[in-house]
Design a protein around this motif. Sequence first.
Motif, short mmCIF file in Angstrom:
data_model
loop_
_atom_site.label_atom_id
_atom_site.label_comp_id
_atom_site.label_asym_id
_atom_site.label_seq_id
_atom_site.Cartn_x
_atom_site.Cartn_y
_atom_site.Cartn_z
N ARG A 2 0.69 -1.16 -0.29
CA ARG A 2 -0.26 0.03 0.38
C ARG A 2 1.06 1.22 -0.11
NH1 ARG A 2 -1.63 3.16 4.46
NH2 ARG A 2 -0.87 1.46 5.54
N LEU A 3 1.68 0.93 0.79
CA LEU A 3 2.89 1.81 0.81
C LEU A 3 3.63 2.52 0.03
CD1 LEU A 3 3.96 2.58 4.60
CD2 LEU A 3 2.76 4.02 3.88
N GLN A 4 4.00 1.45 -0.89
CA GLN A 4 4.44 1.54 -2.70
C GLN A 4 4.03 1.84 -3.43
OE1 GLN A 4 5.83 -2.72 -3.20
NE2 GLN A 4 7.87 -1.64 -2.96
N GLU A 5 2.43 2.05 -3.44
CA GLU A 5 1.72 1.92 -4.30
C GLU A 5 1.35 4.03 -3.53
OE1 GLU A 5 -0.01 1.78 -6.94
OE2 GLU A 5 1.60 -0.36 -6.77
N GLN A 6 1.41 3.88 -2.65
CA GLN A 6 1.05 6.17 -2.49
C GLN A 6 2.19 6.83 -3.03
OE1 GLN A 6 0.71 5.95 1.23
NE2 GLN A 6 -1.53 5.34 1.43
N LEU A 7 3.53 5.90 -2.42
CA LEU A 7 4.82 6.65 -3.66
C LEU A 7 4.79 7.07 -4.68
CD1 LEU A 7 7.84 7.65 -2.75
CD2 LEU A 7 8.54 5.09 -2.64
N LYS A 8 4.64 5.51 -5.31
CA LYS A 8 4.40 5.95 -6.83
C LYS A 8 3.64 7.16 -7.48
CE LYS A 8 3.07 2.83 -10.84
NZ LYS A 8 3.02 1.76 -11.13
N ALA A 9 1.95 6.93 -6.75
CA ALA A 9 0.90 7.93 -7.01
C ALA A 9 2.11 9.26 -6.69
CB ALA A 9 0.23 8.35 -6.58
N ALA A 10 2.46 9.85 -5.75
CA ALA A 10 2.88 10.90 -4.88
C ALA A 10 4.51 11.33 -5.88
CB ALA A 10 3.99 10.96 -3.49
N GLU A 11 4.97 10.65 -6.80
CA GLU A 11 5.86 10.59 -7.68
C GLU A 11 5.62 10.46 -9.05
OE1 GLU A 11 8.33 6.70 -7.21
OE2 GLU A 11 9.89 7.67 -6.25
N ARG A 66 3.12 12.75 -9.21
CA ARG A 66 2.20 14.08 -8.83
C ARG A 66 3.36 14.44 -9.47
NH1 ARG A 66 -0.80 11.26 -5.04
NH2 ARG A 66 0.46 12.46 -3.41
N GLU A 67 4.48 14.73 -8.51
CA GLU A 67 5.59 15.57 -8.60
C GLU A 67 6.68 15.42 -10.39
OE1 GLU A 67 8.32 13.89 -5.37
OE2 GLU A 67 6.87 14.27 -3.50
#
Length: 98
Positions: free
Chosen positions: A14-23, A25-26
């Motif tokens: 779940r955290l890896q998916e959140q990280l991928k989404a944040a990256e 967006r950035e």
Amino acid sequence: MKKPSSKIREEIARLQEQLKAAETREAERIGRIALKAGLGDIDIDEVELQVALEDVAKRFRGGKPSSTGRRGAGESVSDNGQTATVPSGAASGSNGEA
């Protein structure tokens, strides 16, 4: 109470998916800004562009830009000062967008 390994794996996923989404967006935000600034029209090697952008990041973090203007091809200095190999295309993000 200790978590079972399966729950930890689920949390990591779940955290890896959140990280991928944040990256993503950035990368999209920085890419839009770079295009508005005209960086899309400049014919420059990715490594040179990455070094220049690292210098900009240092400037905004209060550091001193590098004086050499270029590092070895495929290398980048991380925040802790160690040199790390950067795979081809890494400067444009994991999804290929600049």
